[in-house]
Design a protein around this motif. Structure first.
Motif, PDB file in Angstrom:
ATOM      1  N   GLY A  80      -0.836 -14.000 -33.334  1.00  0.00           N
ATOM      2  CA  GLY A  80      -1.919 -14.815 -32.798  1.00  0.00           C
ATOM      3  C   GLY A  80      -1.403 -16.028 -32.037  1.00  0.00           C
ATOM      4  O   GLY A  80      -1.900 -16.371 -30.956  1.00  0.00           O
ATOM      5  N   ALA A  81      -0.382 -16.694 -32.592  1.00  0.00           N
ATOM      6  CA  ALA A  81       0.199 -17.860 -31.930  1.00  0.00           C
ATOM      7  C   ALA A  81       0.868 -17.468 -30.612  1.00  0.00           C
ATOM      8  O   ALA A  81       0.739 -18.175 -29.604  1.00  0.00           O
ATOM      9  CB  ALA A  81       1.212 -18.534 -32.853  1.00  0.00           C
ATOM     10  N   LEU A  82       1.568 -16.341 -30.610  1.00  0.00           N
ATOM     11  CA  LEU A  82       2.209 -15.880 -29.387  1.00  0.00           C
ATOM     12  C   LEU A  82       1.180 -15.598 -28.293  1.00  0.00           C
ATOM     13  O   LEU A  82       1.407 -15.875 -27.113  1.00  0.00           O
ATOM     14  CB  LEU A  82       3.032 -14.619 -29.666  1.00  0.00           C
ATOM     15  CG  LEU A  82       4.277 -14.791 -30.543  1.00  0.00           C
ATOM     16  CD1 LEU A  82       4.940 -13.448 -30.811  1.00  0.00           C
ATOM     17  CD2 LEU A  82       5.263 -15.756 -29.899  1.00  0.00           C
ATOM     18  N   PHE A  83       0.029 -15.066 -28.702  1.00  0.00           N
ATOM     19  CA  PHE A  83      -1.042 -14.796 -27.743  1.00  0.00           C
ATOM     20  C   PHE A  83      -1.581 -16.093 -27.138  1.00  0.00           C
ATOM     21  O   PHE A  83      -1.783 -16.192 -25.917  1.00  0.00           O
ATOM     22  CB  PHE A  83      -2.173 -14.024 -28.424  1.00  0.00           C
ATOM     23  CG  PHE A  83      -3.326 -13.702 -27.514  1.00  0.00           C
ATOM     24  CD1 PHE A  83      -3.267 -12.608 -26.667  1.00  0.00           C
ATOM     25  CD2 PHE A  83      -4.463 -14.491 -27.512  1.00  0.00           C
ATOM     26  CE1 PHE A  83      -4.327 -12.313 -25.817  1.00  0.00           C
ATOM     27  CE2 PHE A  83      -5.528 -14.208 -26.666  1.00  0.00           C
ATOM     28  CZ  PHE A  83      -5.461 -13.106 -25.816  1.00  0.00           C
ATOM     29  N   LEU A  84      -1.812 -17.110 -27.984  1.00  0.00           N
ATOM     30  CA  LEU A  84      -2.318 -18.392 -27.489  1.00  0.00           C
ATOM     31  C   LEU A  84      -1.313 -19.070 -26.567  1.00  0.00           C
ATOM     32  O   LEU A  84      -1.682 -19.630 -25.518  1.00  0.00           O
ATOM     33  CB  LEU A  84      -2.644 -19.303 -28.673  1.00  0.00           C
ATOM     34  CG  LEU A  84      -3.832 -18.886 -29.552  1.00  0.00           C
ATOM     35  CD1 LEU A  84      -3.953 -19.821 -30.742  1.00  0.00           C
ATOM     36  CD2 LEU A  84      -5.130 -18.889 -28.739  1.00  0.00           C
ATOM     37  N   LEU A  85      -0.044 -19.044 -26.946  1.00  0.00           N
ATOM     38  CA  LEU A  85       0.993 -19.655 -26.112  1.00  0.00           C
ATOM     39  C   LEU A  85       1.093 -18.973 -24.749  1.00  0.00           C
ATOM     40  O   LEU A  85       1.216 -19.629 -23.713  1.00  0.00           O
ATOM     41  CB  LEU A  85       2.341 -19.596 -26.827  1.00  0.00           C
ATOM     42  CG  LEU A  85       2.483 -20.472 -28.072  1.00  0.00           C
ATOM     43  CD1 LEU A  85       3.763 -20.124 -28.828  1.00  0.00           C
ATOM     44  CD2 LEU A  85       2.474 -21.955 -27.689  1.00  0.00           C
ATOM     45  N   ALA A  86       1.017 -17.649 -24.761  1.00  0.00           N
ATOM     46  CA  ALA A  86       1.100 -16.915 -23.503  1.00  0.00           C
ATOM     47  C   ALA A  86      -0.128 -17.172 -22.632  1.00  0.00           C
ATOM     48  O   ALA A  86      -0.018 -17.230 -21.407  1.00  0.00           O
ATOM     49  CB  ALA A  86       1.253 -15.419 -23.784  1.00  0.00           C
ATOM     50  N   THR A  87      -1.282 -17.333 -23.262  1.00  0.00           N
ATOM     51  CA  THR A  87      -2.508 -17.626 -22.510  1.00  0.00           C
ATOM     52  C   THR A  87      -2.391 -18.964 -21.790  1.00  0.00           C
ATOM     53  O   THR A  87      -2.707 -19.089 -20.596  1.00  0.00           O
ATOM     54  CB  THR A  87      -3.727 -17.644 -23.446  1.00  0.00           C
ATOM     55  OG1 THR A  87      -3.876 -16.359 -24.063  1.00  0.00           O
ATOM     56  CG2 THR A  87      -4.999 -17.979 -22.677  1.00  0.00           C
ATOM     57  N   ALA A  88      -1.919 -19.978 -22.509  1.00  0.00           N
ATOM     58  CA  ALA A  88      -1.737 -21.295 -21.890  1.00  0.00           C
ATOM     59  C   ALA A  88      -0.722 -21.229 -20.759  1.00  0.00           C
ATOM     60  O   ALA A  88      -0.886 -21.862 -19.703  1.00  0.00           O
ATOM     61  CB  ALA A  88      -1.302 -22.308 -22.944  1.00  0.00           C
ATOM     62  N   GLU A  89       0.321 -20.443 -20.953  1.00  0.00           N
ATOM     63  CA  GLU A  89       1.381 -20.355 -19.952  1.00  0.00           C
ATOM     64  C   GLU A  89       0.892 -19.705 -18.666  1.00  0.00           C
ATOM     65  O   GLU A  89       1.404 -20.000 -17.573  1.00  0.00           O
ATOM     66  CB  GLU A  89       2.568 -19.572 -20.519  1.00  0.00           C
ATOM     67  CG  GLU A  89       3.841 -19.756 -19.745  1.00  0.00           C
ATOM     68  CD  GLU A  89       5.056 -19.214 -20.481  1.00  0.00           C
ATOM     69  OE1 GLU A  89       6.122 -19.128 -19.845  1.00  0.00           O
ATOM     70  OE2 GLU A  89       4.931 -18.878 -21.670  1.00  0.00           O
TER      71      GLU A  89
END
Length: 415
Positions: free
Chosen positions: A113-122
């Motif tokens: 879930g955290a990886l998904f949020l980080l990638a979304t922001a990026e």
């Protein structure tokens, strides 16, 4: 010292670009740490090849889902403010994940879930950041400016970051995540120093988001060179994504490099990228853009074949070196072609179409790679990548001639 600074970042590029470059290098160091620490964290929680590949998928999915929206917003809003906002959001997610790891309350679901949020922001940060370059820098200096950004990316993201991330992970996963959080937050602070010139857009001019997205898609469809680039990068990222989605297992199990050695794989590729950067001018003076693209696709195809065949790190590491040089040359060429050909008002949207192609291919490829590795072993995705790339090279070979005339085709050709 000032003379060294002038060589690295010429004054003619402007103070704004220098702050952008500083922010980019800082956040890229953090992202480089994550290149090693992220997969190692996932692998420490599960040995399931499908879940390892899924970790790559959730990082590659957001550009596919939100890329076009990010492009439209980039062309509507303050690009600097977008970068600042999402970098602060990334830092917040990293702090939460760091605390969860430090207190041993982390699960594979939480990490995904955290990886998904980080990638979304990026997605939003990268799209907006890239469009700042032609705003801050004169057209004739775009090659120099992109070269400095790309050199920094290779040096800190791929050369310094991964071994640092792997080393920090051996001390403790929380250390790697915490350092990344600090670097991303610092990058947000640096971007506040960038002052943008007037954009020239008519105040109050607003159209529907759907209209803006469709306009970018139409422009790409009617521009032969950019259309060919997007198609090529999409297909080749299907094959690349299949192989690279299980790279951590390939490095640690197939060629026996271990956790620190996994960071070495990326480092060797980065060294190849630096060599590619140093020789790029010499190469482009002697090889046409069309031929350069063709050679690059052949190199990538043979890379997959070599990695599928070998189990020796002494063979694999030189292959990663050559691939790194190819990646720099391909990436620098495609960015220069796009920035020079695309009107300023469409930079965000056309760039986002390219991003959707890149990550759409990676998402599909990573899913294929996970299934293949789970059923037929860690080399199966590399065999798939070789066969798929070879077929596409044959199909796209003649179409790559459009690339050589991209700068001349400043407006979309008729459909």
């Amino acid at each position: 010292m000032s003379r060294i600074g002038e060589v690295l970042v010429p004054a003619r590029l402007g103070t704004g670009f220098r702050w952008l470059l500083a922010s980019s290098w800082t956040t890229n160091l953090g992202d480089g740490i994550a290149l090693a620490a992220g997969p190692l964290l996932v692998a420490s929680l599960t040995q399931d090849a499908f879940l390892v590949a899924l970790a790559a998928t959730v990082q590659w999915l957001p550009p596919l889902l939100f890329g076009l929206v990010a492009g439209a917003l980039t062309d509507r809003l303050d690009r600097r403010l977008i970068v600042l906002t999402v970098d602060l959001a990334r830092a917040a997610v990293l702090i939460v994940l760091t605390l969860a790891v430090a207190t041993d309350r982390v699960s594979i679901v939480a990490v995904l879930g955290a990886l998904f949020l980080l990638a979304t922001a990026e997605v939003f940060a990268d799209n907006s950041s890239q469009t700042l370059v032609p705003v801050l820098v004169a057209r004739e200096d775009l090659a120099v400016a992109n070269g400095r950004l790309q050199t920094g990316f290779i040096t800190v993201n791929q050369l310094a970051g991964p071994p640092l991330g792997a080393a920090l992970f051996t001390v403790g996963a929380a250390w790697a995540l915490g350092v990344q959080a600090v670097l991303v937050a610092l990058g947000a602070v640096l971007i506040t120093r960038v002052v943008l010139p007037a954009r020239g857009r008519v105040e109050g001019q607003r159209t529907a988001m759907r209209h803006d997205i469709a306009e970018g898609l139409r422009w790409v469809r009617h521009h032969a060179a950019v259309r060919t680039l997007v198609l090529t990068i999409t297909i080749f990222n299907v094959t690349f994504g299949a192989a690279w989605s299980v790279l951590v297992l390939y490095a640690t199990e197939r060629i026996g490099l271990g956790e620190i050695g996994f960071g070495l794989v990326t480092t060797v590729g980065a060294v190849g990228g630096i060599v590619g950067g140093l020789t790029y001018g010499w190469i482009t003076r002697r090889v046409s853009l069309g031929d350069l693209m063709r050679i690059g696709l052949v190199v990538e195809t043979l890379t997959h074949l070599a990695l599928a065949l070998t189990s020796s790190p002494w063979v694999a590491l030189p292959v990663f070196f050559v691939f790194g040089a190819h990646a720099f040359i391909w990436g620098t060429t495609s960015v220069a072609v796009r920035q020079r050909a695309v009107p300023q008002a469409l930079q965000g949207r056309v760039g986002s179409v390219n991003v959707v192609g890149v990550y759409g291919g990676l998402v599909v490829g990573s899913g294929i790679g996970g299934v293949l590795a789970q059923h037929w072993g860690v080399t199966a995705p590399f065999w798939f990548a070789f066969a798929g790339s070879a077929v596409f090279v044959v199909l796209i070979w003649r179409s790559l001639r459009h690339i050589a005339h991209a700068d001349e085709q400043l407006a979309p050709a008729p459909a």
